[in-house]
Scaffold this motif. Structure first.
Motif, PDB file in Angstrom:
ATOM      1  N   VAL A   1       0.843  -1.209   0.000  1.00  0.00           N
ATOM      2  CA  VAL A   1       0.000   0.000   0.000  1.00  0.00           C
ATOM      3  C   VAL A   1       0.875   1.255   0.000  1.00  0.00           C
ATOM      4  O   VAL A   1       0.623   2.209  -0.746  1.00  0.00           O
ATOM      5  CB  VAL A   1      -0.979   0.006   1.196  1.00  0.00           C
ATOM      6  CG1 VAL A   1      -1.698   1.348   1.295  1.00  0.00           C
ATOM      7  CG2 VAL A   1      -1.994  -1.122   1.045  1.00  0.00           C
ATOM      8  N   THR A   2       1.918   1.258   0.820  1.00  0.00           N
ATOM      9  CA  THR A   2       2.820   2.421   0.839  1.00  0.00           C
ATOM     10  C   THR A   2       3.437   2.625  -0.537  1.00  0.00           C
ATOM     11  O   THR A   2       3.526   3.749  -1.044  1.00  0.00           O
ATOM     12  CB  THR A   2       3.934   2.212   1.883  1.00  0.00           C
ATOM     13  OG1 THR A   2       3.341   1.839   3.120  1.00  0.00           O
ATOM     14  CG2 THR A   2       4.752   3.471   2.070  1.00  0.00           C
ATOM     15  N   GLU A   3       3.831   1.506  -1.126  1.00  0.00           N
ATOM     16  CA  GLU A   3       4.445   1.567  -2.459  1.00  0.00           C
ATOM     17  C   GLU A   3       3.466   2.136  -3.490  1.00  0.00           C
ATOM     18  O   GLU A   3       3.835   2.948  -4.352  1.00  0.00           O
ATOM     19  CB  GLU A   3       4.817   0.139  -2.837  1.00  0.00           C
ATOM     20  CG  GLU A   3       5.950  -0.020  -3.776  1.00  0.00           C
ATOM     21  CD  GLU A   3       6.320  -1.492  -3.795  1.00  0.00           C
ATOM     22  OE1 GLU A   3       7.252  -1.867  -3.075  1.00  0.00           O
ATOM     23  OE2 GLU A   3       5.655  -2.258  -4.514  1.00  0.00           O
ATOM     24  N   THR A   4       2.209   1.733  -3.370  1.00  0.00           N
ATOM     25  CA  THR A   4       1.176   2.249  -4.278  1.00  0.00           C
ATOM     26  C   THR A   4       1.073   3.767  -4.160  1.00  0.00           C
ATOM     27  O   THR A   4       1.000   4.489  -5.164  1.00  0.00           O
ATOM     28  CB  THR A   4      -0.190   1.611  -3.938  1.00  0.00           C
ATOM     29  OG1 THR A   4      -0.076   0.202  -4.073  1.00  0.00           O
ATOM     30  CG2 THR A   4      -1.296   2.135  -4.830  1.00  0.00           C
ATOM     31  N   LEU A   5       1.087   4.257  -2.914  1.00  0.00           N
ATOM     32  CA  LEU A   5       0.948   5.703  -2.699  1.00  0.00           C
ATOM     33  C   LEU A   5       2.178   6.452  -3.203  1.00  0.00           C
ATOM     34  O   LEU A   5       2.055   7.546  -3.776  1.00  0.00           O
ATOM     35  CB  LEU A   5       0.687   5.977  -1.221  1.00  0.00           C
ATOM     36  CG  LEU A   5      -0.635   5.369  -0.715  1.00  0.00           C
ATOM     37  CD1 LEU A   5      -0.737   5.481   0.798  1.00  0.00           C
ATOM     38  CD2 LEU A   5      -1.842   6.030  -1.384  1.00  0.00           C
ATOM     39  N   LEU A   6       3.355   5.869  -3.013  1.00  0.00           N
ATOM     40  CA  LEU A   6       4.570   6.497  -3.553  1.00  0.00           C
ATOM     41  C   LEU A   6       4.499   6.553  -5.075  1.00  0.00           C
ATOM     42  O   LEU A   6       4.853   7.559  -5.702  1.00  0.00           O
ATOM     43  CB  LEU A   6       5.813   5.713  -3.109  1.00  0.00           C
ATOM     44  CG  LEU A   6       6.214   5.874  -1.644  1.00  0.00           C
ATOM     45  CD1 LEU A   6       7.265   4.830  -1.270  1.00  0.00           C
ATOM     46  CD2 LEU A   6       6.751   7.277  -1.382  1.00  0.00           C
ATOM     47  N   MET A   7       4.065   5.458  -5.688  1.00  0.00           N
ATOM     48  CA  MET A   7       3.959   5.427  -7.154  1.00  0.00           C
ATOM     49  C   MET A   7       2.993   6.506  -7.637  1.00  0.00           C
ATOM     50  O   MET A   7       3.256   7.201  -8.626  1.00  0.00           O
ATOM     51  CB  MET A   7       3.464   4.061  -7.640  1.00  0.00           C
ATOM     52  CG  MET A   7       4.454   2.935  -7.444  1.00  0.00           C
ATOM     53  SD  MET A   7       5.918   3.176  -8.457  1.00  0.00           S
ATOM     54  CE  MET A   7       6.765   1.630  -8.133  1.00  0.00           C
ATOM     55  N   TYR A   8       1.876   6.642  -6.934  1.00  0.00           N
ATOM     56  CA  TYR A   8       0.897   7.642  -7.375  1.00  0.00           C
ATOM     57  C   TYR A   8       1.340   9.069  -7.069  1.00  0.00           C
ATOM     58  O   TYR A   8       0.996  10.000  -7.803  1.00  0.00           O
ATOM     59  CB  TYR A   8      -0.515   7.300  -6.878  1.00  0.00           C
ATOM     60  CG  TYR A   8      -1.228   6.553  -7.990  1.00  0.00           C
ATOM     61  CD1 TYR A   8      -1.838   7.255  -9.029  1.00  0.00           C
ATOM     62  CD2 TYR A   8      -1.161   5.180  -8.080  1.00  0.00           C
ATOM     63  CE1 TYR A   8      -2.405   6.594 -10.107  1.00  0.00           C
ATOM     64  CE2 TYR A   8      -1.726   4.506  -9.158  1.00  0.00           C
ATOM     65  CZ  TYR A   8      -2.349   5.224 -10.165  1.00  0.00           C
ATOM     66  OH  TYR A   8      -2.890   4.575 -11.245  1.00  0.00           O
ATOM     67  N   ALA A   9       2.116   9.266  -6.015  1.00  0.00           N
ATOM     68  CA  ALA A   9       2.679  10.601  -5.781  1.00  0.00           C
ATOM     69  C   ALA A   9       3.622  10.959  -6.930  1.00  0.00           C
ATOM     70  O   ALA A   9       3.566  12.063  -7.487  1.00  0.00           O
ATOM     71  CB  ALA A   9       3.422  10.627  -4.448  1.00  0.00           C
ATOM     72  N   SER A  10       4.464  10.013  -7.307  1.00  0.00           N
ATOM     73  CA  SER A  10       5.402  10.299  -8.398  1.00  0.00           C
ATOM     74  C   SER A  10       4.649  10.468  -9.718  1.00  0.00           C
ATOM     75  O   SER A  10       4.957  11.359 -10.511  1.00  0.00           O
ATOM     76  CB  SER A  10       6.476   9.214  -8.503  1.00  0.00           C
ATOM     77  OG  SER A  10       5.969   8.029  -9.025  1.00  0.00           O
TER      78      SER A  10
END
Ligand SMILES: Nc1ncnc2c1ncn2[C@@H]1O[C@H](COP(=O)(O)OP(=O)(O)OP(=O)(O)O)[C@@H](O)[C@H]1O
Ligand SMILES: [Mg+2]
Length: 211
Positions: free
Chosen positions: A65-74
């Motif tokens: 989930v954290t990775e998903t949010l980082l991907m979407y921030a980028s």
């Protein structure tokens, strides 16, 4: 000025996306068309800083989930600063990985709730979606062998197990089956020249569907 076209390359590790992206961009540029070659995660200075966080370090550095949010921030930074301005001025954008990689890596293979990913697509992409997506398909062992031969930094996902990569492959094929008007599966097992020919005909075939 006409709105440009947005083309994305997707698929597992070592499938030949980056190799073929350079070739497609060069072919599309002949005739004076403006083509922006870019990549994810990354593609803008802020997004490249996030890329470093996501692609380096231990395989379990981030939860899915954290990775998903980082991907979407980028992705949001990349869209705002690079993709949308390029499409608005009529350029064609060819992007090495995009939202389907989040569906496959963090979703199907990583276990993030698909409802979270769908909500992010709606709220963060806000309609900035590819016209054409090529899914590069290769047996997992062949892709990992190619990727290892090229090895360097950014090995975090390559270091995940065989099962993860098999789920990833199936996830990309499922996306292609679900959205045939946008996606074509490219058999990536042939020589670079053979794959290039398949890419060229798939791009024009899918664009013709939108005409
Ligand atoms: N058709 C091909 N046949 C054999 N080797 C290839 C082919 N296409 C690319 N390669 C080689 O395989 C390696 C991986 O290719 P490339 O970096 O283009 O894959 P990729 O899909 O971008 O990988 P990643 O997902 O890890 O970024 C490179 O060393 C490249 O030279
Ligand atoms: Mg690549």
């Amino acid at each position: 000025m006409a709105q440009g076209r947005f083309i994305t390359f997707e698929g597992g590790e070592g499938a030949g996306k980056s190799t073929q992206l350079k070739r497609l961009v060069a072919r599309l540029q002949t005739g004076g068309r403006e083509v922006v070659a870019t990549r994810e995660p990354g593609g803008s200075p802020g997004a490249e800083a996030i890329r470093d966080l996501v692609l380096n370090g231990n395989a379990d550095r981030w939860s899915p989930v954290t990775e998903t949010l980082l991907m979407y921030a980028s992705r949001r930074d990349h869209i705002e600063r690079v993709i949308r301005p390029a499409l608005a001025r009529g350029a064609w954008v060819v992007c090495d990985r995009f939202a389907d990689s989040t569906r496959a890596y963090q979703g199907a293979a990583g276990g993030t709730d698909p409802a979270l990913i769908a909500a992010l697509e709606t709220c963060v992409l806000e309609g900035t979606r590819p016209d054409v997506t090529l899914i590069f398909d290769l047996p997992v062992a062949v892709g990992l062998e190619r990727a290892h031969a090229r090895a360097g930094a950014e090995m975090r996902f390559e270091s995940k197990g065989q099962d993860f990569h098999e789920r990833l492959r199936e996830a990309f094929l499922a996306i292609a089956r679900a959205e045939p008007e946008r996606c074509a599966v490219i058999d990536a097992t042939g020589s670079p020249d053979e794959v290039e020919a398949k890419v060229w005909s798939a791009v024009w075939g899918l664009l013709a569907v939108h005409e």
